[in-house]
Write a protein that holds these residues in place. Structure first.
Motif, PDB file in Angstrom:
ATOM      1  N   LYS A   1     -14.140 -27.727   1.685  1.00  0.00           N
ATOM      2  CA  LYS A   1     -14.010 -28.675   2.793  1.00  0.00           C
ATOM      3  C   LYS A   1     -13.417 -29.995   2.295  1.00  0.00           C
ATOM      4  O   LYS A   1     -12.540 -30.577   2.942  1.00  0.00           O
ATOM      5  N   ALA A   2     -13.880 -30.462   1.156  1.00  0.00           N
ATOM      6  CA  ALA A   2     -13.358 -31.712   0.582  1.00  0.00           C
ATOM      7  C   ALA A   2     -11.872 -31.587   0.271  1.00  0.00           C
ATOM      8  O   ALA A   2     -11.098 -32.525   0.500  1.00  0.00           O
ATOM      9  N   LYS A  56      -9.717 -29.879   1.799  1.00  0.00           N
ATOM     10  CA  LYS A  56      -8.933 -29.844   3.045  1.00  0.00           C
ATOM     11  C   LYS A  56      -8.829 -31.221   3.683  1.00  0.00           C
ATOM     12  O   LYS A  56      -8.037 -31.421   4.596  1.00  0.00           O
ATOM     13  N   SER A  57      -9.642 -32.159   3.227  1.00  0.00           N
ATOM     14  CA  SER A  57      -9.637 -33.516   3.774  1.00  0.00           C
ATOM     15  C   SER A  57      -8.508 -34.330   3.162  1.00  0.00           C
ATOM     16  O   SER A  57      -7.997 -34.004   2.087  1.00  0.00           O
ATOM     17  N   LYS A  58      -8.158 -35.409   3.836  1.00  0.00           N
ATOM     18  CA  LYS A  58      -7.154 -36.315   3.288  1.00  0.00           C
ATOM     19  C   LYS A  58      -7.743 -36.989   2.044  1.00  0.00           C
ATOM     20  O   LYS A  58      -8.833 -37.563   2.104  1.00  0.00           O
TER      21      LYS A  58
END
Length: 123
Positions: free
Chosen positions: A79-80, A82-84
């Protein structure tokens, strides 16, 4: 090199593990958590055809009363990724930003600094 640091009270501890260009010979004392964080990072770097130094910090507080297994680590790292991303001028700036988010400040002394290849080999 795996390291375990006991804090007060004895139930608290900080686990640290790392690797460099040399093959890892021992199984991590962090058990599957280390490998669960490593797998999505390697998948990401393979997809991007890149290489990087990566620091994963996971703080577990007493309020985390029902551990769900290492898949939580794996999915959290995915998830991290996939984050900006946040961009910092230096590794120290990134550590300072992380320190503002992590309650226990003892971890920072255990983080090894990135070094040049020449310095690594002692040239």
């Amino acid at each position: 090199m795996a390291e375990k640091v006991l804090l007060e009270p004895e139930e608290d501890w900080i686990g640290v593990d790392s690797e460099d260009i040399r093959p890892k010979r021992d199984y991590s004392n962090l058990s599957g958590g280390y490998y669960a964080a490593r797998l999505p990072v390697l998948e990401y770097l393979r997809e991007k055809r890149g290489q990087a130094s990566v620091l994963v910090i996971r703080e577990i507080k007493p309020s985390y009363y029902a551990p769900l297994g290492v898949w939580v680590v794996e999915e959290g790292v995915r998830k991290a990724l996939k984050s900006k991303p946040e961009v910092f001028e230096s590794f120290d700036d990134a550590l300072t930003a992380a320190s503002r988010r992590v309650e226990n400040k003892e971890w920072r002394a255990l983080v090894s600094r990135q070094t040049s290849l020449a310095s690594f080999f002692g040239f």
